[in-house]
Write a protein that holds these residues in place. Structure first.
Motif, short mmCIF file in Angstrom:
data_model
loop_
_atom_site.label_atom_id
_atom_site.label_comp_id
_atom_site.label_asym_id
_atom_site.label_seq_id
_atom_site.Cartn_x
_atom_site.Cartn_y
_atom_site.Cartn_z
N SER A 31 -7.37 -3.54 -0.16
CA SER A 31 -7.43 -4.10 -1.52
C SER A 31 -6.34 -5.15 -1.74
CB SER A 31 -7.30 -2.98 -2.56
OG SER A 31 -6.04 -2.36 -2.48
N THR A 53 0.83 -1.21 0.00
CA THR A 53 0.00 0.00 0.00
C THR A 53 0.86 1.25 0.00
OG1 THR A 53 -1.69 -1.20 1.25
CG2 THR A 53 -1.89 1.19 1.17
N HIS A 113 -6.78 2.05 0.41
CA HIS A 113 -6.18 1.01 -0.44
C HIS A 113 -5.70 -0.22 0.32
CE1 HIS A 113 -6.43 3.42 -4.04
NE2 HIS A 113 -5.85 4.43 -3.42
N SER A 122 -11.61 -9.37 0.59
CA SER A 122 -10.60 -9.32 -0.48
C SER A 122 -9.69 -10.53 -0.43
CB SER A 122 -9.78 -8.02 -0.40
OG SER A 122 -8.93 -8.03 0.72
N LYS A 175 -13.58 -5.53 4.72
CA LYS A 175 -13.03 -5.49 3.36
C LYS A 175 -11.81 -6.41 3.25
CE LYS A 175 -14.49 -0.74 2.35
NZ LYS A 175 -14.00 0.63 2.09
N ASN A 233 -4.41 -8.61 -0.48
CA ASN A 233 -5.07 -9.77 0.13
C ASN A 233 -4.11 -10.89 0.53
OD1 ASN A 233 -4.32 -10.77 -2.35
ND2 ASN A 233 -6.39 -11.05 -3.13
#
Length: 229
Positions: A103, A27, A100, A141, A137, A105
């Motif tokens: 996102s 990230t 972010h 993800s 999330k 994973n």
């Protein structure tokens, strides 16, 4: 060891199943480049990681707010690196980091394999100090959300691990007694000591190279859980 004792297994998420450091590094690689922040990623992470660790401790103890955590960990990192950056850009980076992070994973090795092994035999749950808006999330993800019946976070409980209240809430949600429950996590203070304070069995996943202790058994690979359950 716990096979005939427990019916419910509670996991920490960050640093236990979800590979926080790896996903966090990816990230930062993205947002520093996109905002033309000219620092070497490895230099940034070397300074940031221990600062973030200390700020999370302060946050767990209720000594700083969420907004202070998000801003100050970056501000102090850039100050220590001697990199001139505006408060406005720090705010942008802070927001983009949260946006972010989930996102990515990457899980720890053998995480999915162990969850597959446990799911038919135990009820699985999450107890996390992470921010509510991104923990779900992260689970989705990384495609592990369906393994868990209850996801208890500190914002829901109003306190953070190791406060016993969050563990009692988790037991209440899961409708299980502590002596039938096992907590698996990476933090001796937050996960192990917190869970033990209300009577849960504990297993320490040593993701942080902490020294040995007498509180409970310690594992270094999630696959070792199979020898306990």
């Amino acid at each position: 060891m716990f096979k005939n004792l427990v019916t419910d297994v509670f996991f920490d998420l960050d640093h236990t199943l979800w590979d926080f450091e790896k996903n966090s590094a990816l990230t930062f690689q993205k947002i520093l480049a996109e905002n033309s922040v000219n620092v070497e990623l490895n230099d940034f992470l070397r300074v940031y990681i221990p600062i973030n660790f200390e700020f999370w401790k302060l946050y767990r103890e209720g000594k700083i707010s969420k907004s202070d955590l998000r801003f100050q960990r970056l501000k102090i990192t850039f100050d220590k690196l001697g990199y001139s950056i505006s408060n406005e850009l720090i705010d942008v980076l802070s927001d983009q980091y949260i946006e972010h992070l989930s996102s990515y994973n990457h899980l720890f090795p053998n995480a999915t394999e162990v969850l597959d092994y446990l799911k038919p035999h135990y009820k699985l749950h999450i107890i996390t100090n992470g921010f509510q808006e991104i923990q779900h999330k992260k689970l989705r993800s990384s495609n592990i959300h369906n393994y868990f019946e209850h996801i208890i976070n500190s914002e829901m409980a109003g306190v953070k691990k190791p406060n016993p209240i969050i563990f009692r809430l988790a037991l209440e949600k899961a409708k299980v007694q502590p002596h039938k429950s096992l907590m698996i996590g990476d933090s001796l203070e937050a996960d192990i000591m917190g869970a033990r304070s209300v009577g849960l069995h504990t297993l320490h996943f040593n993701a942080n190279n902490e020294p040995k202790h007498e509180y409970c058994d310690m594992i270094h690979d999630l696959s070792e859980i199979k020898s306990y359950l």
